[in-house]
Design an enzyme around this catalytic site. Structure first.
Site, PDB file in Angstrom:
ATOM      1  N   ASP A   9       9.446   1.673  -6.332  1.00 43.68           N
ATOM      2  CA  ASP A   9       8.492   2.634  -5.490  1.00 43.68           C
ATOM      3  C   ASP A   9       8.621   4.031  -5.982  1.00 43.68           C
ATOM      4  O   ASP A   9       9.698   4.417  -6.579  1.00 43.68           O
ATOM      5  CB  ASP A   9       8.687   2.493  -4.112  1.00 43.68           C
ATOM      6  CG  ASP A   9       7.809   2.678  -3.253  1.00 43.68           C
ATOM      7  OD1 ASP A   9       6.425   3.281  -3.487  1.00 43.68           O
ATOM      8  OD2 ASP A   9       7.880   3.065  -2.001  1.00 43.68           O
ATOM      9  N   GLU A  50       5.285   6.607  -9.047  1.00 48.47           N
ATOM     10  CA  GLU A  50       5.328   5.320  -9.075  1.00 48.47           C
ATOM     11  C   GLU A  50       5.516   4.625 -10.555  1.00 48.47           C
ATOM     12  O   GLU A  50       6.397   3.575 -10.542  1.00 48.47           O
ATOM     13  CB  GLU A  50       3.962   4.646  -8.504  1.00 48.47           C
ATOM     14  CG  GLU A  50       4.007   4.740  -7.252  1.00 48.47           C
ATOM     15  CD  GLU A  50       2.591   4.652  -6.540  1.00 48.47           C
ATOM     16  OE1 GLU A  50       2.427   4.755  -5.400  1.00 48.47           O
ATOM     17  OE2 GLU A  50       1.701   4.647  -7.458  1.00 48.47           O
ATOM     18  N   ASP A  76       4.718  -2.025  -4.622  1.00 44.04           N
ATOM     19  CA  ASP A  76       3.664  -1.818  -3.453  1.00 44.04           C
ATOM     20  C   ASP A  76       2.436  -0.976  -3.844  1.00 44.04           C
ATOM     21  O   ASP A  76       1.628  -0.444  -3.204  1.00 44.04           O
ATOM     22  CB  ASP A  76       4.116  -1.422  -1.921  1.00 44.04           C
ATOM     23  CG  ASP A  76       4.949   0.158  -1.991  1.00 44.04           C
ATOM     24  OD1 ASP A  76       4.180   0.975  -2.735  1.00 44.04           O
ATOM     25  OD2 ASP A  76       5.992  -0.005  -1.458  1.00 44.04           O
ATOM     26  N   ASP A 126      11.713   1.727  -1.179  1.00 43.22           N
ATOM     27  CA  ASP A 126      11.121   2.550  -0.554  1.00 43.22           C
ATOM     28  C   ASP A 126      12.151   3.708  -0.047  1.00 43.22           C
ATOM     29  O   ASP A 126      11.904   4.988   0.156  1.00 43.22           O
ATOM     30  CB  ASP A 126      10.310   2.074   0.583  1.00 43.22           C
ATOM     31  CG  ASP A 126       9.547   3.223   1.425  1.00 43.22           C
ATOM     32  OD1 ASP A 126       8.629   3.919   0.885  1.00 43.22           O
ATOM     33  OD2 ASP A 126       9.946   3.202   2.499  1.00 43.22           O
ATOM     34  N   HIS A 211     -21.080  -1.211  12.201  1.00 42.85           N
ATOM     35  CA  HIS A 211     -22.185  -1.657  12.541  1.00 42.85           C
ATOM     36  C   HIS A 211     -22.560  -1.202  13.960  1.00 42.85           C
ATOM     37  O   HIS A 211     -21.774  -0.619  14.728  1.00 42.85           O
ATOM     38  CB  HIS A 211     -22.292  -3.219  12.519  1.00 42.85           C
ATOM     39  CG  HIS A 211     -21.408  -3.739  13.262  1.00 42.85           C
ATOM     40  ND1 HIS A 211     -21.564  -3.970  14.594  1.00 42.85           N
ATOM     41  CD2 HIS A 211     -20.043  -4.308  12.882  1.00 42.85           C
ATOM     42  CE1 HIS A 211     -20.351  -4.509  15.297  1.00 42.85           C
ATOM     43  NE2 HIS A 211     -19.643  -4.528  14.300  1.00 42.85           N
ATOM     44  N   GLU A 286     -15.408  -8.955   8.586  1.00 35.67           N
ATOM     45  CA  GLU A 286     -14.454  -8.629   9.402  1.00 35.67           C
ATOM     46  C   GLU A 286     -13.304  -9.707   9.610  1.00 35.67           C
ATOM     47  O   GLU A 286     -13.623 -10.633   9.085  1.00 35.67           O
ATOM     48  CB  GLU A 286     -15.094  -8.755  11.032  1.00 35.67           C
ATOM     49  CG  GLU A 286     -14.246  -8.421  12.167  1.00 35.67           C
ATOM     50  CD  GLU A 286     -13.351  -7.199  12.285  1.00 35.67           C
ATOM     51  OE1 GLU A 286     -12.362  -6.892  11.220  1.00 35.67           O
ATOM     52  OE2 GLU A 286     -13.772  -6.291  12.899  1.00 35.67           O
TER      53      GLU A 286
END
Length: 405
Positions: A9, A50, A76, A126, A211, A286
């Site tokens: 990371d 990275e 990631d 991380d 929407h 969705e």
């Protein structure tokens, strides 16, 4: 022969800003950590950090496993993983030397996979990267155990180098530019203003339109893949958004919509005003709420209390027969990257739903999954993300409903 897993990371506090990387090598059979690497690298961008983390991790695998060692690479950073796997082009010239160096190291190993993982599954690397960033912000070295020191660093820790702050270069500085801790601290202070400077140009503007109203939204019910249509009020909201988007300062080049009718109807209102076609992207749909579809929050809380609690606590937990936020994140991130690649330099209107829009905003802000629960999006609201040519992203507006008033 031992197989390894390497996780890496990198990041910066600001983009560019004080930066660092971290990498960890584990025995694939039992997960035991066999090597760690981290470095505070002065002032640079997230993408450079990275890549530097990847390079350090590959070197660490060579150190412990030797030539030809088998390793699964996990990060990631979607950008780095996809570019190294050859699925995405490297458009930023400043990253090419780093990608070339990483590729040369990878060819000395047997890389079995290039895999993107969510940040919470990359917590070890991380943590190391954040320790290194803390050190960079103070102009110091990273030191094993999370401390910092201005003295010589231990094994696997290199001395910090400086980058061309004024030009916000993404190419690592040569060894001759290594500075003392005092010089690095001074450079970090000087760079703070540069980190807020606007990038050279906007590569792609992504307008996000939720929407309009549906019968389910009126009753505040879970509305996922159920294909509700807009109410008369929803059609009026779509028309108001369309009127706004057809005027200056908006100059939309492309309209992309979720396949669900409520989104398509909203997109068609804008298309009618602008004369542009509506392109459907399945990945902008969705989330699938499964058994919860059509139920109110209270009903779900009563019938599925354990599942609801797990859903709030873990992005990889899904409603019964539904889709987790982790799954949605992966498909929406792919859709977003595809739009940026396909429509570079243009303004794209993406008409979608609460979850995909929140995901795109979260990615732009580099926020954790928990940020989803801290955002609210009204019906027919507009948000704007500007993606710059150097890889930076800026959220310029959020949940704007001024066109409805």
């Amino acid at each position: 022969m031992t197989s390894y897993v390497m996780e890496a990371d990198g990041g910066s506090r600001g983009n560019p800003g004080p930066a660092g990387y971290g990498a960890v090598v584990k025995d694939a059979s039992d997960g035991q950590v066999v090597a760690e690497a981290a470095e505070a690298i002065g002032v640079t961008t997230n993408n450079v950090a990275e890549y530097r983390g990847l390079i350090a991790g590959l070197r660490a695998v060579l150190d412990v496993g030797g030539e030809g060692a088998s390793v699964a690479v996990r990060m990631d950073s979607k950008l780095v993983v996809e570019q190294m796997a050859g699925r995405w082009k490297i458009k930023n010239e400043g990253l090419r030397p780093l990608a070339l160096e990483a590729g040369q190291l990878a060819r000395r190993l047997r890389v079995t996979e290039w895999t993107w993982i969510p940040r919470h599954l990359n917590s070890h690397a991380d943590r190391l990267a954040n320790e290194a960033m803390d050190a960079a912000a103070k102009g110091l070295h990273w030191k094993a155990g999370g401390s910092t020191d201005s003295a010589t660093s231990p094994v696997l820790v290199e001395q910090t180098d400086l980058l061309d702050v004024a030009g916000a270069s993404e190419v690592s500085a040569p060894a001759a530019s290594v500075a003392t801790a005092q010089q690095r601290a001074k450079a970090t202070v000087t760079a703070k203003g540069a980190g807020w400077a606007p990038p050279a140009r906007v590569a792609t503007s992504l307008l996000l339109l939720r929407h309009g109203e549906t019968p389910l939204s009126v009753e505040r019910r879970f509305s996922g893949l159920g294909d509700a249509e807009l109410t008369p009020n929803g059609l009026a909201q779509a028309s108001a958004a369309a009127a706004r988007l057809s005027r200056e300062p908006y100059e939309i080049d492309v309209i992309v919509s979720s396949p669900l009718r409520r989104a398509v109807q909203t997109a068609e209102a804008v298309a009618h005003r602008t004369g542009l076609p509506v392109l459907v992207d399945e990945e902008l749909r969705e989330a699938d709420f499964g058994a919860w579809e059509g139920h109110t929050f209270t009903e779900v809380q009563r019938r599925w209390p354990g599942e609801l609690a797990a859903w709030f606590a873990d992005p990889d937990a899904a409603p019964p027969d539904g889709e987790s936020f982790g799954v949605v994140a992966r498909r929406v991130q792919q859709a977003g990257e595809r739009l940026l690649d396909q429509y570079e330099g243009r303004t794209v209107l993406a008409v979608s739903h609460v979850t995909p829009i929140k995901m795109l905003l979260r990615f732009a802000l580099m926020a954790p999954p928990e940020a989803l629960y801290r955002m609210h999006l009204d019906l027919a609201c507009l948000s704007l993300i500007e993606h710059y040519s150097d890889g930076q992203s800026v959220v310029k507006s959020f949940n704007d409903t001024s066109h409805l008033h």
